[in-house]
Design a protein around this motif. Sequence first.
Motif, PDB file in Angstrom:
ATOM      1  N   GLN A 191     -59.455 -14.538  -3.328  1.00  0.00           N
ATOM      2  CA  GLN A 191     -60.855 -15.255  -3.846  1.00  0.00           C
ATOM      3  C   GLN A 191     -60.062 -16.701  -4.710  1.00  0.00           C
ATOM      4  O   GLN A 191     -59.218 -16.552  -5.510  1.00  0.00           O
ATOM      5  CB  GLN A 191     -61.653 -14.558  -4.675  1.00  0.00           C
ATOM      6  CG  GLN A 191     -62.344 -13.651  -4.119  1.00  0.00           C
ATOM      7  CD  GLN A 191     -63.204 -12.800  -4.952  1.00  0.00           C
ATOM      8  OE1 GLN A 191     -62.863 -12.590  -6.086  1.00  0.00           O
ATOM      9  NE2 GLN A 191     -64.269 -12.505  -4.347  1.00  0.00           N
ATOM     10  N   ALA A 192     -60.617 -17.718  -4.335  1.00  0.00           N
ATOM     11  CA  ALA A 192     -60.413 -19.068  -4.913  1.00  0.00           C
ATOM     12  C   ALA A 192     -60.844 -19.144  -6.375  1.00  0.00           C
ATOM     13  O   ALA A 192     -60.362 -19.706  -7.305  1.00  0.00           O
ATOM     14  CB  ALA A 192     -60.931 -20.322  -4.059  1.00  0.00           C
ATOM     15  N   VAL A 193     -62.014 -18.617  -6.433  1.00  0.00           N
ATOM     16  CA  VAL A 193     -62.662 -18.604  -7.976  1.00  0.00           C
ATOM     17  C   VAL A 193     -62.776 -17.221  -8.497  1.00  0.00           C
ATOM     18  O   VAL A 193     -63.262 -16.123  -7.721  1.00  0.00           O
ATOM     19  CB  VAL A 193     -63.886 -19.322  -7.763  1.00  0.00           C
ATOM     20  CG1 VAL A 193     -64.727 -19.243  -9.175  1.00  0.00           C
ATOM     21  CG2 VAL A 193     -63.635 -20.489  -7.346  1.00  0.00           C
ATOM     22  N   LEU A 194     -62.089 -16.781  -9.639  1.00  0.00           N
ATOM     23  CA  LEU A 194     -62.500 -15.528 -10.214  1.00  0.00           C
ATOM     24  C   LEU A 194     -64.231 -15.787 -11.036  1.00  0.00           C
ATOM     25  O   LEU A 194     -64.592 -16.669 -11.442  1.00  0.00           O
ATOM     26  CB  LEU A 194     -61.665 -15.544 -11.553  1.00  0.00           C
ATOM     27  CG  LEU A 194     -60.167 -15.466 -11.302  1.00  0.00           C
ATOM     28  CD1 LEU A 194     -59.306 -15.332 -12.226  1.00  0.00           C
ATOM     29  CD2 LEU A 194     -59.864 -14.112 -10.143  1.00  0.00           C
ATOM     30  N   HIS A 195     -64.843 -14.820 -10.671  1.00  0.00           N
ATOM     31  CA  HIS A 195     -66.159 -14.454 -10.904  1.00  0.00           C
ATOM     32  C   HIS A 195     -66.480 -13.249 -11.935  1.00  0.00           C
ATOM     33  O   HIS A 195     -65.625 -12.754 -12.211  1.00  0.00           O
ATOM     34  CB  HIS A 195     -66.993 -14.496  -9.712  1.00  0.00           C
ATOM     35  CG  HIS A 195     -66.841 -13.024  -9.010  1.00  0.00           C
ATOM     36  ND1 HIS A 195     -67.204 -11.953  -9.299  1.00  0.00           N
ATOM     37  CD2 HIS A 195     -65.965 -12.773  -7.943  1.00  0.00           C
ATOM     38  CE1 HIS A 195     -66.609 -11.060  -8.370  1.00  0.00           C
ATOM     39  NE2 HIS A 195     -65.796 -11.487  -7.675  1.00  0.00           N
ATOM     40  N   ILE A 196     -67.764 -13.338 -12.333  1.00  0.00           N
ATOM     41  CA  ILE A 196     -68.265 -12.289 -13.252  1.00  0.00           C
ATOM     42  C   ILE A 196     -69.072 -11.374 -12.539  1.00  0.00           C
ATOM     43  O   ILE A 196     -69.740 -10.468 -13.296  1.00  0.00           O
ATOM     44  CB  ILE A 196     -68.919 -12.920 -14.584  1.00  0.00           C
ATOM     45  CG1 ILE A 196     -70.101 -13.515 -13.816  1.00  0.00           C
ATOM     46  CG2 ILE A 196     -68.182 -13.949 -15.638  1.00  0.00           C
ATOM     47  CD1 ILE A 196     -71.345 -13.943 -15.151  1.00  0.00           C
ATOM     48  N   GLY A 197     -69.253 -11.403 -11.251  1.00  0.00           N
ATOM     49  CA  GLY A 197     -70.007 -10.319 -10.558  1.00  0.00           C
ATOM     50  C   GLY A 197     -71.325 -10.560 -10.204  1.00  0.00           C
ATOM     51  O   GLY A 197     -71.853 -11.783 -10.721  1.00  0.00           O
ATOM     52  N   LYS A 198     -72.173  -9.512 -10.270  1.00  0.00           N
ATOM     53  CA  LYS A 198     -73.569  -9.588 -10.170  1.00  0.00           C
ATOM     54  C   LYS A 198     -74.419  -8.765 -11.179  1.00  0.00           C
ATOM     55  O   LYS A 198     -73.748  -7.841 -11.970  1.00  0.00           O
ATOM     56  CB  LYS A 198     -73.880  -9.050  -8.710  1.00  0.00           C
ATOM     57  CG  LYS A 198     -73.436  -9.891  -7.574  1.00  0.00           C
ATOM     58  CD  LYS A 198     -73.939  -9.132  -6.230  1.00  0.00           C
ATOM     59  CE  LYS A 198     -73.346 -10.234  -4.979  1.00  0.00           C
ATOM     60  NZ  LYS A 198     -73.792  -9.648  -3.657  1.00  0.00           N
ATOM     61  N   PRO A 199     -75.554  -8.863 -11.343  1.00  0.00           N
ATOM     62  CA  PRO A 199     -76.228  -8.244 -12.626  1.00  0.00           C
ATOM     63  C   PRO A 199     -76.184  -6.639 -12.302  1.00  0.00           C
ATOM     64  O   PRO A 199     -76.390  -6.335 -11.111  1.00  0.00           O
ATOM     65  CB  PRO A 199     -77.489  -8.808 -12.279  1.00  0.00           C
ATOM     66  CG  PRO A 199     -77.515 -10.023 -11.642  1.00  0.00           C
ATOM     67  CD  PRO A 199     -76.301 -10.012 -10.773  1.00  0.00           C
ATOM     68  N   VAL A 200     -75.929  -5.935 -13.327  1.00  0.00           N
ATOM     69  CA  VAL A 200     -76.001  -4.564 -13.357  1.00  0.00           C
ATOM     70  C   VAL A 200     -77.461  -4.183 -13.232  1.00  0.00           C
ATOM     71  O   VAL A 200     -78.344  -4.972 -13.384  1.00  0.00           O
ATOM     72  CB  VAL A 200     -75.195  -3.865 -14.388  1.00  0.00           C
ATOM     73  CG1 VAL A 200     -73.629  -4.162 -14.405  1.00  0.00           C
ATOM     74  CG2 VAL A 200     -75.796  -4.225 -15.667  1.00  0.00           C
ATOM     75  N   ALA A 201     -77.651  -2.782 -12.904  1.00  0.00           N
ATOM     76  CA  ALA A 201     -79.193  -2.421 -12.968  1.00  0.00           C
ATOM     77  C   ALA A 201     -80.066  -2.880 -14.076  1.00  0.00           C
ATOM     78  O   ALA A 201     -79.605  -2.728 -15.373  1.00  0.00           O
ATOM     79  CB  ALA A 201     -78.988  -0.906 -12.902  1.00  0.00           C
ATOM     80  N   ASN A 202     -81.321  -3.038 -13.985  1.00  0.00           N
ATOM     81  CA  ASN A 202     -82.182  -3.454 -15.007  1.00  0.00           C
ATOM     82  C   ASN A 202     -81.795  -4.643 -15.622  1.00  0.00           C
ATOM     83  O   ASN A 202     -81.970  -4.830 -16.976  1.00  0.00           O
ATOM     84  CB  ASN A 202     -82.282  -2.243 -15.958  1.00  0.00           C
ATOM     85  CG  ASN A 202     -82.967  -0.969 -15.228  1.00  0.00           C
ATOM     86  OD1 ASN A 202     -83.790  -1.205 -14.728  1.00  0.00           O
ATOM     87  ND2 ASN A 202     -82.323  -0.056 -15.515  1.00  0.00           N
ATOM     88  N   THR A 203     -81.015  -5.649 -15.118  1.00  0.00           N
ATOM     89  CA  THR A 203     -80.391  -6.811 -15.535  1.00  0.00           C
ATOM     90  C   THR A 203     -80.789  -7.869 -14.663  1.00  0.00           C
ATOM     91  O   THR A 203     -80.582  -7.865 -13.503  1.00  0.00           O
ATOM     92  CB  THR A 203     -78.994  -6.769 -15.978  1.00  0.00           C
ATOM     93  OG1 THR A 203     -78.625  -5.601 -16.764  1.00  0.00           O
ATOM     94  CG2 THR A 203     -78.532  -7.920 -16.711  1.00  0.00           C
ATOM     95  N   GLN A 204     -81.269  -9.213 -15.197  1.00  0.00           N
ATOM     96  CA  GLN A 204     -81.369 -10.262 -14.464  1.00  0.00           C
ATOM     97  C   GLN A 204     -80.544 -11.589 -15.064  1.00  0.00           C
ATOM     98  O   GLN A 204     -80.529 -11.559 -16.300  1.00  0.00           O
ATOM     99  CB  GLN A 204     -82.751 -10.771 -14.547  1.00  0.00           C
ATOM    100  CG  GLN A 204     -83.951  -9.728 -13.846  1.00  0.00           C
ATOM    101  CD  GLN A 204     -84.073  -8.806 -15.079  1.00  0.00           C
ATOM    102  OE1 GLN A 204     -84.543  -9.144 -16.282  1.00  0.00           O
ATOM    103  NE2 GLN A 204     -84.279  -7.468 -14.571  1.00  0.00           N
ATOM    104  N   VAL A 205     -79.915 -12.284 -14.300  1.00  0.00           N
ATOM    105  CA  VAL A 205     -79.032 -13.289 -14.815  1.00  0.00           C
ATOM    106  C   VAL A 205     -79.693 -14.904 -14.259  1.00  0.00           C
ATOM    107  O   VAL A 205     -80.036 -14.577 -12.840  1.00  0.00           O
ATOM    108  CB  VAL A 205     -77.615 -13.372 -14.592  1.00  0.00           C
ATOM    109  CG1 VAL A 205     -77.013 -11.970 -15.272  1.00  0.00           C
ATOM    110  CG2 VAL A 205     -77.275 -13.224 -13.154  1.00  0.00           C
ATOM    111  N   TYR A 206     -79.720 -15.865 -15.109  1.00  0.00           N
ATOM    112  CA  TYR A 206     -80.127 -17.144 -14.466  1.00  0.00           C
ATOM    113  C   TYR A 206     -79.302 -18.015 -14.821  1.00  0.00           C
ATOM    114  O   TYR A 206     -78.759 -17.924 -16.026  1.00  0.00           O
ATOM    115  CB  TYR A 206     -81.587 -17.455 -14.998  1.00  0.00           C
ATOM    116  CG  TYR A 206     -82.514 -16.180 -14.959  1.00  0.00           C
ATOM    117  CD1 TYR A 206     -83.254 -16.198 -13.928  1.00  0.00           C
ATOM    118  CD2 TYR A 206     -82.691 -15.352 -15.927  1.00  0.00           C
ATOM    119  CE1 TYR A 206     -84.164 -15.021 -13.758  1.00  0.00           C
ATOM    120  CE2 TYR A 206     -83.527 -14.284 -15.865  1.00  0.00           C
ATOM    121  CZ  TYR A 206     -84.190 -14.099 -14.400  1.00  0.00           C
ATOM    122  OH  TYR A 206     -85.138 -13.036 -14.340  1.00  0.00           O
ATOM    123  N   LEU A 207     -78.676 -19.147 -14.032  1.00  0.00           N
ATOM    124  CA  LEU A 207     -78.247 -20.315 -14.569  1.00  0.00           C
ATOM    125  C   LEU A 207     -79.144 -21.399 -14.637  1.00  0.00           C
ATOM    126  O   LEU A 207     -79.592 -21.780 -13.650  1.00  0.00           O
ATOM    127  CB  LEU A 207     -76.984 -20.533 -13.521  1.00  0.00           C
ATOM    128  CG  LEU A 207     -75.855 -21.421 -14.101  1.00  0.00           C
ATOM    129  CD1 LEU A 207     -75.337 -20.840 -15.069  1.00  0.00           C
ATOM    130  CD2 LEU A 207     -75.094 -21.663 -12.756  1.00  0.00           C
TER     131      LEU A 207
END
Length: 134
Positions: free
Chosen positions: A87-103
Amino acid sequence: PVHAGSEDVGALLDWWQAQALDVCFLPTPIAEYAFGRNLGHAQLRTLLIGGDRLRKLPADLPFELINNYGPTETTVVATSGRIDASQAVLHIGKPVANTQVYLLDAHLQPVPVGVAGELYIGGAGVARGYLNRG
């Protein structure tokens, strides 16, 4: 290992390599130290990392690498994802269960894809005392 001088990273990684492990967790800086010295693990199938930003990664890891992200305000892990060295960019993944993330931008509005913003995390894992503190 539990012994005097356990802050010795080299001794920790010697101990780590001697363990019969299929899955384990290392703090990101310790994992990067091991990667930088081409230290492997004969039996390891999955390495979980977290606790800091992943900055560098060798191209040929012999095990699956799962990057976990969680700021102090969340209980341990907020996002998680498999890292592929191609992958060109290292990432933090996706939200785990019962979690929401917003930018979000400075006006707390979602930013378009590719635009910088600030990460906001919501859900069951956010520690007490952070609700409605902006």
